[in-house]
Design a protein around this motif. Structure first.
Motif, PDB file in Angstrom:
ATOM      1  N   LEU A 199       0.838  -1.198   0.000  1.00 13.85           N
ATOM      2  CA  LEU A 199       0.000   0.000   0.000  1.00 13.85           C
ATOM      3  C   LEU A 199       0.874   1.248   0.000  1.00 13.85           C
ATOM      4  CD1 LEU A 199      -2.823   1.240   0.290  1.00 13.85           C
ATOM      5  CD2 LEU A 199      -2.485   1.164   2.749  1.00 13.85           C
ATOM      6  N   THR A 200       1.879   1.247   0.880  1.00 10.80           N
ATOM      7  CA  THR A 200       2.766   2.411   0.961  1.00 10.80           C
ATOM      8  C   THR A 200       3.415   2.653  -0.396  1.00 10.80           C
ATOM      9  OG1 THR A 200       3.243   1.620   3.161  1.00 10.80           O
ATOM     10  CG2 THR A 200       4.551   3.455   2.384  1.00 10.80           C
ATOM     11  N   GLY A 201       3.885   1.565  -0.994  1.00 13.30           N
ATOM     12  CA  GLY A 201       4.531   1.686  -2.299  1.00 13.30           C
ATOM     13  C   GLY A 201       3.583   2.263  -3.329  1.00 13.30           C
ATOM     14  N   SER A 202       2.345   1.712  -3.356  1.00  6.96           N
ATOM     15  CA  SER A 202       1.422   2.158  -4.392  1.00  6.96           C
ATOM     16  C   SER A 202       0.965   3.586  -4.125  1.00  6.96           C
ATOM     17  CB  SER A 202       0.238   1.200  -4.498  1.00  6.96           C
ATOM     18  OG  SER A 202      -0.634   1.391  -3.425  1.00  6.96           O
ATOM     19  N   LEU A 203       0.851   3.950  -2.846  1.00  5.32           N
ATOM     20  CA  LEU A 203       0.452   5.326  -2.536  1.00  5.32           C
ATOM     21  C   LEU A 203       1.521   6.308  -2.977  1.00  5.32           C
ATOM     22  CD1 LEU A 203      -1.257   5.192   0.938  1.00  5.32           C
ATOM     23  CD2 LEU A 203      -2.218   5.964  -1.232  1.00  5.32           C
ATOM     24  N   ALA A 204       2.773   5.943  -2.682  1.00  2.00           N
ATOM     25  CA  ALA A 204       3.881   6.816  -3.075  1.00  2.00           C
ATOM     26  C   ALA A 204       3.813   7.037  -4.586  1.00  2.00           C
ATOM     27  CB  ALA A 204       5.217   6.185  -2.679  1.00  2.00           C
ATOM     28  N   HIS A 205       3.552   5.938  -5.284  1.00  2.56           N
ATOM     29  CA  HIS A 205       3.449   6.002  -6.737  1.00  2.56           C
ATOM     30  C   HIS A 205       2.284   6.908  -7.170  1.00  2.56           C
ATOM     31  CE1 HIS A 205       2.439   4.484 -10.777  1.00  2.56           C
ATOM     32  NE2 HIS A 205       3.764   4.370 -10.886  1.00  2.56           N
ATOM     33  N   ASP A 206       1.095   6.674  -6.534  1.00  2.00           N
ATOM     34  CA  ASP A 206      -0.092   7.468  -6.876  1.00  2.00           C
ATOM     35  C   ASP A 206       0.146   8.957  -6.627  1.00  2.00           C
ATOM     36  OD1 ASP A 206      -1.325   5.220  -7.572  1.00  2.00           O
ATOM     37  OD2 ASP A 206      -2.871   5.246  -5.999  1.00  2.00           O
ATOM     38  N   PHE A 207       0.731   9.245  -5.467  1.00  2.00           N
ATOM     39  CA  PHE A 207       0.954  10.660  -5.139  1.00  2.00           C
ATOM     40  C   PHE A 207       2.016  11.264  -6.047  1.00  2.00           C
ATOM     41  CE2 PHE A 207      -1.455   9.786  -1.304  1.00  2.00           C
ATOM     42  CZ  PHE A 207      -2.236  10.932  -1.267  1.00  2.00           C
ATOM     43  N   GLY A 208       2.971  10.415  -6.418  1.00  2.00           N
ATOM     44  CA  GLY A 208       3.979  10.869  -7.387  1.00  2.00           C
ATOM     45  C   GLY A 208       3.294  11.315  -8.677  1.00  2.00           C
ATOM     46  N   ALA A 245      -6.256  12.437  -5.330  1.00  2.00           N
ATOM     47  CA  ALA A 245      -5.406  12.446  -4.136  1.00  2.00           C
ATOM     48  C   ALA A 245      -6.259  12.583  -2.884  1.00  2.00           C
ATOM     49  CB  ALA A 245      -4.400  13.592  -4.227  1.00  2.00           C
ATOM     50  N   ARG A 246      -7.262  13.451  -2.961  1.00  2.00           N
ATOM     51  CA  ARG A 246      -8.145  13.636  -1.801  1.00  2.00           C
ATOM     52  C   ARG A 246      -8.872  12.343  -1.469  1.00  2.00           C
ATOM     53  NH1 ARG A 246      -9.903  18.237  -4.424  1.00  2.00           N
ATOM     54  NH2 ARG A 246      -8.519  19.936  -3.818  1.00  2.00           N
ATOM     55  N   PHE A 362      -7.424  -4.490   1.315  1.00  3.07           N
ATOM     56  CA  PHE A 362      -6.178  -4.690   0.570  1.00  3.07           C
ATOM     57  C   PHE A 362      -6.309  -5.692  -0.574  1.00  3.07           C
ATOM     58  CE2 PHE A 362      -4.741  -3.671   4.977  1.00  3.07           C
ATOM     59  CZ  PHE A 362      -4.415  -2.343   4.717  1.00  3.07           C
ATOM     60  N   PHE A 363      -7.521  -6.213  -0.794  1.00  4.73           N
ATOM     61  CA  PHE A 363      -7.655  -7.096  -1.954  1.00  4.73           C
ATOM     62  C   PHE A 363      -7.841  -6.240  -3.209  1.00  4.73           C
ATOM     63  CE2 PHE A 363     -10.270  -9.168  -5.173  1.00  4.73           C
ATOM     64  CZ  PHE A 363      -9.427 -10.223  -5.490  1.00  4.73           C
ATOM     65  N   THR A 364      -6.951  -6.428  -4.155  1.00  9.26           N
ATOM     66  CA  THR A 364      -7.064  -5.691  -5.408  1.00  9.26           C
ATOM     67  C   THR A 364      -6.563  -6.556  -6.555  1.00  9.26           C
ATOM     68  OG1 THR A 364      -6.421  -3.691  -6.599  1.00  9.26           O
ATOM     69  CG2 THR A 364      -4.784  -4.615  -5.103  1.00  9.26           C
ATOM     70  N   THR A 365      -7.152  -6.367  -7.721  1.00 12.91           N
ATOM     71  CA  THR A 365      -6.640  -7.075  -8.903  1.00 12.91           C
ATOM     72  C   THR A 365      -5.891  -6.086  -9.785  1.00 12.91           C
ATOM     73  OG1 THR A 365      -8.682  -6.618 -10.096  1.00 12.91           O
ATOM     74  CG2 THR A 365      -8.559  -8.717  -8.918  1.00 12.91           C
ATOM     75  N   LYS A 366      -5.805  -4.860  -9.279  1.00 10.49           N
ATOM     76  CA  LYS A 366      -5.193  -3.823 -10.115  1.00 10.49           C
ATOM     77  C   LYS A 366      -3.679  -3.806  -9.911  1.00 10.49           C
ATOM     78  CE  LYS A 366      -9.565  -1.575  -9.797  1.00 10.49           C
ATOM     79  NZ  LYS A 366     -10.411  -0.545  -9.204  1.00 10.49           N
ATOM     80  N   PRO A 367      -2.946  -3.350 -10.921  1.00  7.56           N
ATOM     81  CA  PRO A 367      -1.488  -3.345 -10.787  1.00  7.56           C
ATOM     82  C   PRO A 367      -1.043  -2.418  -9.657  1.00  7.56           C
ATOM     83  CG  PRO A 367      -2.190  -2.175 -12.777  1.00  7.56           C
ATOM     84  CD  PRO A 367      -3.393  -2.867 -12.236  1.00  7.56           C
ATOM     85  N   ALA A 368       0.126  -2.733  -9.086  1.00  2.00           N
ATOM     86  CA  ALA A 368       0.670  -1.913  -8.003  1.00  2.00           C
ATOM     87  C   ALA A 368       0.675  -0.459  -8.457  1.00  2.00           C
ATOM     88  CB  ALA A 368       2.073  -2.371  -7.661  1.00  2.00           C
ATOM     89  N   GLY A 369       0.267   0.440  -7.594  1.00  2.51           N
ATOM     90  CA  GLY A 369       0.227   1.852  -7.948  1.00  2.51           C
ATOM     91  C   GLY A 369      -1.148   2.280  -8.429  1.00  2.51           C
ATOM     92  N   LYS A 370      -1.977   1.309  -8.825  1.00  2.00           N
ATOM     93  CA  LYS A 370      -3.334   1.677  -9.277  1.00  2.00           C
ATOM     94  C   LYS A 370      -4.374   1.389  -8.207  1.00  2.00           C
ATOM     95  CE  LYS A 370      -5.038   2.991 -12.663  1.00  2.00           C
ATOM     96  NZ  LYS A 370      -6.061   3.242 -13.631  1.00  2.00           N
TER      97      LYS A 370
END
Ligand code: ADP
Ligand code: MG
Length: 406
Positions: A199-208, A245-246, A362-370
Motif C-alpha cells: 500500500l505504501t509503495g502504491s500510494l507513493a506512486h499514486d501521489f507521485g 489524491a483527496r 487490501f484485496f485488489t486485482t489492479k497493478p501496483a500503484g493503481k
C-alpha cells in the motif's frame, strides 16, 4: 447368590473365631458376662456382609466381622478384642475425637474421609465412607459404638484419575487453541505488514503521479500563448488529479481512524443529485453517467461524508472496469421497503474468485500503484456499520452492479 468369603476370613470362619476367642484375656471379659447390648451388636455385625465394627467400653475394645477383617489386613486376627488405639495407633489423632463425640451420644457420618493407614508394610492413603452410632446399655448410657465402614479408595482414586485426565485434556485443548491463535495472529500480522508495504509503495506512486500532473500543469499554465480552452483543459486535469489524491487520503484516514459514524437523516436522491457534477468530472469523457433518482423515498440516517466516499469508491471502480469507456447508471429506489442505491456499469465484470474476496481490505486485482484494495472494504464497513447491506451482481463481460440497501 453367595457373596460370602470362603477361607479363613469368611463370615463363618470369623463367627467361629469370635466364638473361640478367649475373651477373658481381653478388656471385654468372658463372653458369658457381656451386657445384652454388646451381645446383640456383635450378633448383628457377624450376620452382616458390610464391614462392621463394634467398640466397647472405656478401652474401646474391638469386635468386628469378616468385611472389616479385610480392611484390617495383617492386623487381623490379633486385633480381635484389642483397644482401637492399639490396633490403629496411626489413626489415633484422627479417630480419637470422632469416637469421643460418638461416646458423648452423637451419631456421625463421613463420606470419603481420607486416612493414612499402615497396610502391606507401608503407609498408604485410603478413603472410607463410614458411620459411627452410639451403642447404649439397658439404662440408656452410651457404652460403645457401632461402626459401619466401606472403603472407597478405589472409587476415589478412579474419580481423581478421571478428573486429572479431564483437566489434562482441557489444558491441552487450551494450549493448542492458544497456539493456533498465536499462529493465526502472526500470520495475519505478517500479511498485514506485507499489505501495508504494498500500500505504501502504491500510494507513493499514486501521489507521485498527482504531483507530476500538478507540476506540469503549473508549467503549462505559466507558459505564454495558451488558448482559454487549453487553459481550461489543463485546469481540469489538475483538478481531477487533486480529487484523486483527496479520495486516497480520505480512504486512508477512514481506515487509520476507524472513525465513528456521524449519522444524520437526509434524502438519498437529493444527496446523490448534488454529487453528480463531481462524479461526471472524475469519470472523464468516455463514460456516460445516467441517473435515475426516485423521489419521495423515506429518509436515510447515515454519515453523509462516508456515503459520499462509498459512492466515489463504487464509481471509481466502475470507471476502472470500463477502460474503453461505457455507461454508468446511478439509481435510487426501494428494495423491500428500504431505500437503496445502485451503481451499475457495463464494464468487464468479475469472475467468481474475485467476487469472493471483493470486500477484503487490501484485496485488489489492479497493478501496483493503481489499486489500494481499500475501496470496497470502506463501502462494506460503512454500510454494514450503518445497519444496511451490500448486494453485488456481476459476471465476466456482463458488467457489475452494486446495490447498497439502507
Ligand atoms: P481497488 O479498486 O483499489 O482494487 P476495491 O476494494 O475498490 O480496491 O476493489 C477490489 C477489487 O474488486 C478490484 O481490484 C476489482 O478487481 C474488483 N472490482 C470492484 N469493483 C468492480 C467493478 N465495478 N467491476 C469489476 N471489478 C470490480
Ligand atoms: Mg477501488
Amino acid at each position: 447368590m453367595d457373596h460370602g468369603m470362603p477361607g479363613p476370613q469368611g463370615p463363618a470362619a470369623l463367627a467361629r473365631l469370635v466364638a473361640e476367642t478367649d475373651w477373658a484375656a481381653t478388656p471385654l471379659g468372658p463372653q458369658l458376662h457381656w451386657p445384652l447390648a454388646l451381645r446383640l451388636a456383635v450378633d448383628l455385625i457377624l450376620a452382616s456382609r458390610f464391614p462392621m465394627l463394634v467398640m466397647w467400653g472405656e478401652e474401646r475394645a474391638m469386635v468386628y466381622n469378616a468385611g472389616y477383617a479385610a480392611i484390617l489386613g495383617a492386623r487381623h486376627p490379633a486385633a480381635l478384642g484389642r483397644p482401637v488405639d492399639e490396633v490403629w495407633p496411626e489413626l489415633r489423632g484422627q479417630l480419637g475425637p470422632l469416637i469421643s463425640r460418638t461416646y458423648a451420644g452423637e451419631a456421625l457420618w463421613f463420606e470419603d474421609l481420607e486416612m493414612e493407614v499402615a497396610r502391606n508394610g507401608h503407609p498408604e492413603r485410603a478413603w472410607f465412607t463410614f458411620s459411627y452410632s452410639p451403642l447404649r446399655d439397658a439404662l440408656g448410657v452410651v457404652r460403645g459404638l457401632l461402626n459401619t465402614v466401606v472403603e472407597t479408595t478405589d472409587r476415589v482414586l478412579a474419580q481423581r484419575a478421571l478428573a486429572e485426565r479431564e483437566a489434562e485434556l482441557e489444558r491441552r485443548v487450551q494450549e493448542r487453541t492458544a497456539e493456533l491463535m498465536r499462529a493465526e495472529q502472526a500470520l495475519r500480522h505478517s500479511e498485514k505488514l506485507q499489505a501495508m508495504g504494498q500500500l505504501t509503495g502504491s500510494l507513493a506512486h499514486d501521489f507521485g503521479n498527482v504531483l507530476q500532473v500538478v507540476d506540469s500543469g503549473m508549467h503549462l499554465l505559466s507558459a505564454e500563448g495558451l488558448t482559454p480552452e487549453e487553459r481550461q483543459q489543463v485546469t481540469e486535469g489538475v483538478g481531477a488529479s487533486l480529487d484523486n489524491a483527496r479520495r486516497m487520503i480520505r480512504q486512508l484516514l477512514a481506515f487509520a481512524r476507524q472513525q465513528p459514524l456521524e449519522p444524520v437523516a437526509f434524502d438519498l436522491s437529493a444527496r446523490i443529485g448534488g454529487m453528480t457534477e463531481l462524479l461526471r468530472h472524475s469519470l472523464g469523457r468516455g463514460i456516460r453517467l445516467e441517473t435515475a433518482l426516485a423521489e419521495g423515498l423515506p429518509a436515510v440516517t447515515l454519515d453523509p461524508a462516508q456515503l459520499e466516499t462509498a459512492i466515489l469508491n463504487l464509481v471509481m471502480n466502475a470507471r476502472d472496469a470500463m477502460p474503453q469507456g461505457g455507461r454508468l447508471r446511478l439509481a435510487t429506489g426501494l428494495a423491500g421497503g428500504r431505500p437503496c442505491l445502485t451503481v451499475a456499469d457495463d464494464g468487464e465484470g468479475m469472475p467468481p474468485e474475485v467476487m469472493a474476496r471483493l470486500f477484503e481490505p487490501f484485496f485488489t486485482t489492479k497493478p501496483a500503484g493503481k489499486g489500494t484494495g481499500l475501496g470496497l472494504a470502506q463501502v462494506h464497513g460503512f454500510v454494514t456499520q450503518s445497519g444496511g447491506d451490500v448486494r453485488v451482481d456481476s459476471a465476466p463481460g456482463q458488467g457489475t452492479s452494486f446495490t447498497l440497501v439502507f
